[in-house]
Scaffold this active site. Sequence first.
Site, PDB file in Angstrom:
ATOM      1  N   TYR A 147      19.278  64.749  81.797  1.00 31.06           N
ATOM      2  CA  TYR A 147      20.577  63.862  83.018  1.00 31.06           C
ATOM      3  C   TYR A 147      21.573  65.536  81.435  1.00 31.06           C
ATOM      4  O   TYR A 147      21.842  65.464  80.369  1.00 31.06           O
ATOM      5  CB  TYR A 147      21.615  63.546  82.510  1.00 31.06           C
ATOM      6  CG  TYR A 147      22.650  63.499  82.928  1.00 31.06           C
ATOM      7  CD1 TYR A 147      23.197  62.644  84.057  1.00 31.06           C
ATOM      8  CD2 TYR A 147      23.752  62.588  82.003  1.00 31.06           C
ATOM      9  CE1 TYR A 147      24.020  62.682  84.222  1.00 31.06           C
ATOM     10  CE2 TYR A 147      25.521  62.869  82.521  1.00 31.06           C
ATOM     11  CZ  TYR A 147      25.331  62.601  83.690  1.00 31.06           C
ATOM     12  OH  TYR A 147      26.857  62.668  84.452  1.00 31.06           O
ATOM     13  N   ASP A 242      20.474  71.349  76.019  1.00 30.95           N
ATOM     14  CA  ASP A 242      21.561  70.816  75.646  1.00 30.95           C
ATOM     15  C   ASP A 242      21.037  70.119  74.970  1.00 30.95           C
ATOM     16  O   ASP A 242      20.376  69.094  74.681  1.00 30.95           O
ATOM     17  CB  ASP A 242      21.598  70.132  77.182  1.00 30.95           C
ATOM     18  CG  ASP A 242      22.390  68.975  77.155  1.00 30.95           C
ATOM     19  OD1 ASP A 242      23.185  68.903  76.522  1.00 30.95           O
ATOM     20  OD2 ASP A 242      22.410  68.441  78.660  1.00 30.95           O
ATOM     21  N   LYS A 270      30.863  66.393  72.749  1.00 30.50           N
ATOM     22  CA  LYS A 270      30.993  64.164  71.870  1.00 30.50           C
ATOM     23  C   LYS A 270      31.438  64.584  70.399  1.00 30.50           C
ATOM     24  O   LYS A 270      32.718  65.050  69.905  1.00 30.50           O
ATOM     25  CB  LYS A 270      30.276  63.936  71.986  1.00 30.50           C
ATOM     26  CG  LYS A 270      29.679  63.233  73.572  1.00 30.50           C
ATOM     27  CD  LYS A 270      28.474  62.285  73.500  1.00 30.50           C
ATOM     28  CE  LYS A 270      27.260  62.620  75.155  1.00 30.50           C
ATOM     29  NZ  LYS A 270      29.051  61.719  75.927  1.00 30.50           N
TER      30      LYS A 270
END
Length: 432
Positions: A147, A242, A270
């Site tokens: 994802y 990623d 994040k």
Amino acid sequence: MTQRTELSEALFERASQYIPGGVNSPVRAFRSVGLTPRYIEHGKGAHIYDVDGNEYIDYISSWGPLLLGHAYPPILEAIERELHRGTSYGACNAREVEMAELICTQFFPSVERVRMVNSGTEATMSAVRLARGFTGRDKILKFEGCYHGHADSFLISAGSGLATFGQTSSAGVTARTAEDTLVAQYNDLESVRAVLEAHRGEVAAVILEPIMGNMGLIPPQPGFLQGLRQLTEEEGILLIFDEVISGFRAARGGAQELYGIRPDLTCLGKIIGGGLPVGAFGGRADIMDRLAPLGNVYQAGTLSGNPLALAAGITMLRELAAPDFYERLEAQGLAFEARIRPILEHYSDRLSYNRVGSLSTIFFRPGGVRSNAEARESDTETYARYFRGMIARGIYLPPSQYECIFLSMAHSAEDFDRTASAMDEVLREVLG
């Protein structure tokens, strides 16, 4: 074990009148675990507290960024100092330069240039556009179950929330977008080779979570990432890591340091915001210099490099840059695993456990989990019962089988003991 939930239930009822599904991100809905979401009032250290006064040991850590725990004083102080100067300027500020220098010189040697954005989704979306502009090719290859945020290209065979709700794609994604998104199997190099051979000269980039974190935690098998690097170099394809989840958590320099791979582009998020919204993408200078205003690949954002988020993130990264930080973080992971491993081994015919650094997942599937297909064989109904038993005992786990446990430096031996005790009780109930 009795908890009051009246205020959370009332808030969810109100929210459902005005917010689709009552939530602003699907996994928060608690639908897959059969509960009403808890509304969090505040957090401190490794603990969070909901509006009904229930206390929980938190193993989500805001889905990763709170490596130092909730309300970490130096980060709060940094935000407060910056807040009094202003919240946003739509202009350059010194924090952008500090953050770029930290990422490029202290953490990720593969990142020679970096650009700030506002989320992981923006980072991955922008990296793919840049790869297409740099190579002049249209197609990308991703991996089933990985994802990369909610941009259209990434919602083909995605993991995370889509996997939780049993969907492999999303309405609203056009057929042309789907045609330009090729899919291979994580930890299966032959599946990659087959796709690339069928589309020789058409693929701009291969993008993946080098450590899969959105079908639960699945580490790369030996040789997989190395083989992927070789294949992409042979075909003139950009390799995009990623590392929104694995960056700063798996190791100081993320998965690329841990496994000795140098990608062409890296996506971050994040943690570099210290808990505030932020993202970044960076990599080789010759690729990054194709971005406007130097090149013809456009990317922009009014709040990119927001001084509040970067003040928090700079403080976070300076803490992480301590010489012994990652030794201490690994010690946390080892201590947690040592405390729960004997309990899990008692149910080895029903469970598997994967851990890399401060990330881990308990799968309700025996025999180990090495692929998306194996992860999907997990018993999600039993996981839901397990989740309900744990939250009733004050242990806040991911409300989905397909997410990671995130440890922080704020977790204590007492937290681990309490968690293990609850786990022992609940697993006896749900597995017999």
